[in-house]
Design a protein around this motif. Structure first.
Motif, mmCIF file in Angstrom:
data_model
loop_
_atom_site.group_PDB
_atom_site.id
_atom_site.type_symbol
_atom_site.label_atom_id
_atom_site.label_comp_id
_atom_site.label_asym_id
_atom_site.label_seq_id
_atom_site.Cartn_x
_atom_site.Cartn_y
_atom_site.Cartn_z
ATOM 1 N N GLU A 1 0.826 -1.210 0.000
ATOM 2 C CA GLU A 1 0.000 0.000 0.000
ATOM 3 C C GLU A 1 0.861 1.261 0.000
ATOM 4 O OE1 GLU A 1 -2.548 -3.226 1.884
ATOM 5 O OE2 GLU A 1 -0.430 -2.669 1.795
ATOM 6 N N PHE A 2 1.927 1.277 0.807
ATOM 7 C CA PHE A 2 2.826 2.436 0.796
ATOM 8 C C PHE A 2 3.465 2.615 -0.577
ATOM 9 C CE2 PHE A 2 2.868 2.243 5.503
ATOM 10 C CZ PHE A 2 2.802 3.600 5.796
ATOM 11 N N ARG A 3 3.896 1.519 -1.177
ATOM 12 C CA ARG A 3 4.508 1.602 -2.504
ATOM 13 C C ARG A 3 3.512 2.142 -3.531
ATOM 14 N NH1 ARG A 3 9.457 1.865 -4.717
ATOM 15 N NH2 ARG A 3 10.137 0.346 -3.160
ATOM 16 N N SER A 4 2.251 1.734 -3.424
ATOM 17 C CA SER A 4 1.228 2.217 -4.347
ATOM 18 C C SER A 4 1.016 3.722 -4.203
ATOM 19 C CB SER A 4 -0.088 1.475 -4.089
ATOM 20 O OG SER A 4 -1.111 1.957 -4.933
ATOM 21 N N VAL A 5 0.999 4.199 -2.956
ATOM 22 C CA VAL A 5 0.880 5.640 -2.730
ATOM 23 C C VAL A 5 2.069 6.364 -3.355
ATOM 24 C CG1 VAL A 5 0.941 7.450 -0.960
ATOM 25 C CG2 VAL A 5 -0.550 5.461 -0.660
ATOM 26 N N GLY A 6 3.267 5.856 -3.122
ATOM 27 C CA GLY A 6 4.458 6.484 -3.688
ATOM 28 C C GLY A 6 4.465 6.478 -5.203
ATOM 29 N N ASP A 7 4.020 5.386 -5.792
ATOM 30 C CA ASP A 7 3.954 5.304 -7.252
ATOM 31 C C ASP A 7 3.001 6.371 -7.807
ATOM 32 O OD1 ASP A 7 5.735 3.211 -7.271
ATOM 33 O OD2 ASP A 7 4.217 1.657 -7.569
ATOM 34 N N TYR A 8 1.886 6.573 -7.104
ATOM 35 C CA TYR A 8 0.920 7.587 -7.555
ATOM 36 C C TYR A 8 1.523 8.989 -7.449
ATOM 37 C CZ TYR A 8 -3.458 10.087 -8.209
ATOM 38 O OH TYR A 8 -4.440 10.922 -8.694
ATOM 39 N N ILE A 9 2.222 9.245 -6.360
ATOM 40 C CA ILE A 9 2.869 10.543 -6.174
ATOM 41 C C ILE A 9 3.866 10.802 -7.304
ATOM 42 C CG2 ILE A 9 4.532 11.767 -4.703
ATOM 43 C CD1 ILE A 9 3.051 10.411 -2.301
ATOM 44 N N LYS A 10 4.685 9.828 -7.604
ATOM 45 C CA LYS A 10 5.696 10.006 -8.653
ATOM 46 C C LYS A 10 5.063 10.123 -10.031
ATOM 47 C CE LYS A 10 8.004 6.405 -7.059
ATOM 48 N NZ LYS A 10 9.017 5.332 -6.889
ATOM 49 N N ALA A 11 4.053 9.317 -10.286
ATOM 50 C CA ALA A 11 3.420 9.336 -11.610
ATOM 51 C C ALA A 11 2.750 10.660 -11.914
ATOM 52 C CB ALA A 11 2.404 8.194 -11.720
ATOM 53 N N ASN A 12 2.346 11.382 -10.872
ATOM 54 C CA ASN A 12 1.618 12.629 -11.072
ATOM 55 C C ASN A 12 2.438 13.877 -10.738
ATOM 56 O OD1 ASN A 12 -1.418 11.991 -11.762
ATOM 57 N ND2 ASN A 12 -0.754 10.451 -10.269
ATOM 58 N N GLY A 13 3.738 13.707 -10.612
ATOM 59 C CA GLY A 13 4.615 14.855 -10.397
ATOM 60 C C GLY A 13 4.344 15.589 -9.098
ATOM 61 N N MET A 14 3.913 14.844 -8.080
ATOM 62 C CA MET A 14 3.593 15.459 -6.800
ATOM 63 C C MET A 14 4.833 15.522 -5.901
ATOM 64 S SD MET A 14 -0.070 13.671 -5.876
ATOM 65 C CE MET A 14 -0.647 15.067 -4.905
ATOM 66 N N ARG A 15 4.722 16.326 -4.870
ATOM 67 C CA ARG A 15 5.750 16.399 -3.833
ATOM 68 C C ARG A 15 5.053 16.365 -2.484
ATOM 69 N NH1 ARG A 15 10.358 21.146 -3.388
ATOM 70 N NH2 ARG A 15 12.064 19.843 -2.594
ATOM 71 N N VAL A 16 5.614 15.601 -1.555
ATOM 72 C CA VAL A 16 4.997 15.482 -0.241
ATOM 73 C C VAL A 16 6.037 15.725 0.839
ATOM 74 C CG1 VAL A 16 3.190 13.902 -1.016
ATOM 75 C CG2 VAL A 16 5.347 12.974 -0.110
ATOM 76 N N SER A 17 5.541 15.988 2.039
ATOM 77 C CA SER A 17 6.413 16.227 3.181
ATOM 78 C C SER A 17 5.702 15.775 4.446
ATOM 79 C CB SER A 17 6.768 17.718 3.279
ATOM 80 O OG SER A 17 5.602 18.493 3.544
ATOM 81 N N PHE A 18 6.464 15.731 5.529
ATOM 82 C CA PHE A 18 5.920 15.558 6.872
ATOM 83 C C PHE A 18 6.414 16.712 7.738
ATOM 84 C CE2 PHE A 18 5.684 11.125 5.450
ATOM 85 C CZ PHE A 18 4.485 10.687 6.010
ATOM 86 N N HIS A 19 5.607 17.095 8.713
ATOM 87 C CA HIS A 19 6.006 18.137 9.671
ATOM 88 C C HIS A 19 5.763 17.584 11.079
ATOM 89 C CE1 HIS A 19 6.944 21.781 11.577
ATOM 90 N NE2 HIS A 19 6.186 22.634 10.922
ATOM 91 N N PRO A 20 6.750 16.858 11.642
ATOM 92 C CA PRO A 20 6.570 16.286 12.973
ATOM 93 C C PRO A 20 6.108 17.323 13.993
ATOM 94 C CG PRO A 20 8.574 15.459 11.980
ATOM 95 C CD PRO A 20 8.053 16.526 11.058
ATOM 96 N N ASP A 21 5.346 16.865 14.982
ATOM 97 C CA ASP A 21 4.743 17.755 15.964
ATOM 98 C C ASP A 21 5.789 18.456 16.821
ATOM 99 O OD1 ASP A 21 2.225 17.076 15.063
ATOM 100 O OD2 ASP A 21 2.005 15.418 16.479
#
Length: 301
Positions: free
Chosen positions: A82-102
């Motif tokens: 499932e994580f790999r599928s999310v990552g594949d979608y992000i890459k396929a659509n030219g997206m960028r993601v981040s995390f902001h720890p609390d």
């Protein structure tokens, strides 16, 4: 240039950070929560792509108690696909993601226990990006930390702790100038010592600065990003809520102020995270403004 918003999509009927009380912990609860959270995250990303919002801050709580010793469930292997599928979608659509720890992630704390828990939280959140198969242009965003009555010592402790971090964390970690304690100049000192990139916050810079004009400050921060290792600069954008305490974010995008900020930005290419209360609504308006200015690819009907 990409526009984004953090964590929660108020247009959808799901959350990607569902959790439960620590006292109610069980492996079964973790498994169910992670399955639901990842399914919702996928829905949010699909919705974002449909609106041309290609920058997204993923909520830290995808895995309940992900860095807590109580969580012994093998979620990394159970949800690897499932994580790999999310990552594949992000890459396929030219997206960028981040995390902001609390805010409890404080690398310069004088308390060794807090520092160790902070490191474990960064390892946990970075591991999700690794499971997605995303490179080091997808970041973990933190502040320098607390002042503890001694600025020099606080900065030195951050630098010392940074050197102890796993390489996988260091490759993703960026620091943000804040509105009360550590200005852009403080962050630049840390960058000079360890090479960490600075995620620029325009609103924090308005609240706390050393006299640098906004256009100059933007370029100073952008120069800390390595074009291939880090990608173009990520930044946070907001403005002052009228009539509220200094530093409180506005509830909705003020288009005149955003237009003025874009003039300060000039031809600098950045990915902008809108830290504004109505989230995807304001992000959509900002995206349309940028399209009209030719700063992003024209949206399809």
């Amino acid at each position: 240039m990409r526009i984004g918003y953090p964590c929660v999509n108020e247009s959808l009927d799901c959350t990607s950070t569902s959790t439960f009380r620590l006292a109610s912990y069980s492996d079964e609860r973790v498994e169910l929560a992670v399955a639901n959270n990842l399914a919702c995250l996928q829905r949010i990303l699909v919705w974002n792509v449909s609106q041309h919002l290609l920058f997204f801050r993923i909520g830290s709580g995808i895995v309940p108690f992900g860095s807590h010793p109580v969580n012994t469930f093998p979620w990394q292997t159970r949800f690897a696909e499932e994580f790999r599928s999310v990552g594949d979608y992000i890459k396929a659509n030219g997206m960028r993601v981040s995390f902001h720890p609390d805010q409890f992630v404080v690398l310069n704390s004088p308390d060794a226990g807090i520092v160790e828990r902070s490191i474990q939280e960064l390892v946990y959140q970075g591991s999700m990006l690794d499971l997605m198969g995303l490179d080091s242009t997808h970041k973990l965003q933190i502040h320098v930390g607390g002042l503890y009555g001694d600025r020099e010592l606080a900065i030195s402790r951050f630098i010392a702790t940074y050197h102890t971090l796993p390489e996988a964390v260091r490759a993703r970690l960026v620091i943000e100038n804040d509105d009360r304690l550590f200005s852009l100049q403080d962050c630049l000192r840390v960058h000079s010592a360890v090479g960490i990139s600075i995620l620029f916050d325009n609103f924090h810079h308005e609240c706390l600065n050393n006299g640098e004009p906004m256009s100059e400050a933007l370029r100073m921060a952008a120069a800390t990003w390595h074009p291939t290792r880090d990608g173009i600069m990520m930044m946070d954008y907001s403005s002052q809520a009228p009539g509220e305490r200094r530093g409180k974010h506005t509830a909705s995008l003020v288009e005149e102020l955003f237009q003025g900020f874009l003039q300060e930005l000039g031809d600098l290419d950045v990915d902008i995270m809108l830290e504004i209360k109505d989230k995807e609504a304001s992000a959509g308006r900002a995206c349309l403004m940028l399209r009209d200015l030719g700063r992003i690819v024209a949206l399809t009907a």
